[in-house]
Design a protein around this motif. Structure first.
Motif, PDB file in Angstrom:
ATOM      1  N   LYS A  56       0.829  -1.213   0.000  1.00  9.18           N
ATOM      2  CA  LYS A  56       0.000   0.000   0.000  1.00  9.18           C
ATOM      3  C   LYS A  56       0.860   1.258   0.000  1.00  9.18           C
ATOM      4  N   HIS A  57       1.926   1.224   0.780  1.00  7.14           N
ATOM      5  CA  HIS A  57       2.792   2.400   0.853  1.00  7.14           C
ATOM      6  C   HIS A  57       3.495   2.641  -0.486  1.00  7.14           C
ATOM      7  N   LEU A  58       3.887   1.584  -1.151  1.00  9.35           N
ATOM      8  CA  LEU A  58       4.508   1.727  -2.465  1.00  9.35           C
ATOM      9  C   LEU A  58       3.547   2.384  -3.458  1.00  9.35           C
ATOM     10  N   LEU A  59       2.283   2.047  -3.359  1.00  5.41           N
ATOM     11  CA  LEU A  59       1.291   2.613  -4.275  1.00  5.41           C
ATOM     12  C   LEU A  59       1.093   4.112  -4.080  1.00  5.41           C
ATOM     13  N   ALA A  60       1.477   4.636  -2.945  1.00 10.59           N
ATOM     14  CA  ALA A  60       1.293   6.064  -2.652  1.00 10.59           C
ATOM     15  C   ALA A  60       2.421   6.937  -3.202  1.00 10.59           C
TER      16      ALA A  60
ATOM     17  N   GLN B 112       3.449   8.036  -6.180  1.00 14.53           N
ATOM     18  CA  GLN B 112       3.103   9.105  -7.130  1.00 14.53           C
ATOM     19  C   GLN B 112       2.414  10.266  -6.425  1.00 14.53           C
ATOM     20  N   GLU B 113       1.514   9.949  -5.533  1.00 15.12           N
ATOM     21  CA  GLU B 113       0.807  10.988  -4.781  1.00 15.12           C
ATOM     22  C   GLU B 113       1.773  11.802  -3.918  1.00 15.12           C
TER      23      GLU B 113
ATOM     24  N   GLU C  74       3.680  14.209  -6.075  1.00 16.33           N
ATOM     25  CA  GLU C  74       2.833  15.354  -6.431  1.00 16.33           C
ATOM     26  C   GLU C  74       2.692  16.333  -5.266  1.00 16.33           C
ATOM     27  N   ARG C  75       2.495  15.811  -4.058  1.00 17.59           N
ATOM     28  CA  ARG C  75       2.400  16.697  -2.882  1.00 17.59           C
ATOM     29  C   ARG C  75       3.712  17.417  -2.620  1.00 17.59           C
ATOM     30  N   THR C  76       4.821  16.711  -2.827  1.00 15.78           N
ATOM     31  CA  THR C  76       6.143  17.298  -2.616  1.00 15.78           C
ATOM     32  C   THR C  76       6.360  18.456  -3.589  1.00 15.78           C
ATOM     33  N   LEU C  77       6.007  18.246  -4.841  1.00 17.48           N
ATOM     34  CA  LEU C  77       6.196  19.284  -5.855  1.00 17.48           C
ATOM     35  C   LEU C  77       5.216  20.440  -5.689  1.00 17.48           C
ATOM     36  N   THR C  78       3.979  20.138  -5.378  1.00 19.65           N
ATOM     37  CA  THR C  78       2.960  21.176  -5.214  1.00 19.65           C
ATOM     38  C   THR C  78       3.274  22.065  -4.020  1.00 19.65           C
TER      39      THR C  78
ATOM     40  N   TYR D 162       8.240  10.023   3.616  1.00 20.38           N
ATOM     41  CA  TYR D 162       7.708   8.858   2.908  1.00 20.38           C
ATOM     42  C   TYR D 162       8.781   7.777   2.779  1.00 20.38           C
ATOM     43  N   LEU D 163       9.979   8.157   2.369  1.00 17.97           N
ATOM     44  CA  LEU D 163      11.061   7.187   2.191  1.00 17.97           C
ATOM     45  C   LEU D 163      11.462   6.557   3.512  1.00 17.97           C
TER      46      LEU D 163
END
Length: 92
Positions: A16-20, A22-23, A26-30, A40-41
């Motif tokens: 589940k954590h791997l699937l997150a 991309q999100e 996006e949050r990091t860049l936004t 996250y890492l």
């Protein structure tokens, strides 16, 4: 390709954590918050440790699926480390 079936709690949490990923990117860049990716890492590595302790791989019926999960983990860590500017350790 068959779907990846996870049975153990530690295995499911890691998947589940791997699937997150991309999100999180996006949050990091936004938000312009590299700490989001770092957190996250860190959590991904923590979940990997739990997976390693609780889920046997070699010789198990789930061996191939768990190896695929580890391949996804490696690819995600490599990409994440690259994005924050640190190298990936090949061996310990």
């Amino acid at each position: 390709m068959r779907p990846l079936r996870v049975r153990e709690e530690a295995e499911l949490a890691l998947a589940k954590h791997l699937l997150a990923f991309q999100e999180v990117i996006e949050r990091t860049l936004t938000g312009l918050t590299p700490s989001t990716l770092c957190e996250y890492l860190y959590e991904l590595c923590t979940l990997n440790s739990k997976f390693y302790l609780n889920c046997h791989i070699i010789g198990e019926p789930e061996q191939n699926q768990r190896l695929l999960l580890l391949a996804a983990l490696e690819a995600t860590l490599r990409k994440g480390y690259s994005l924050i500017g640190i190298g990936y350790l090949e061996k310990i």
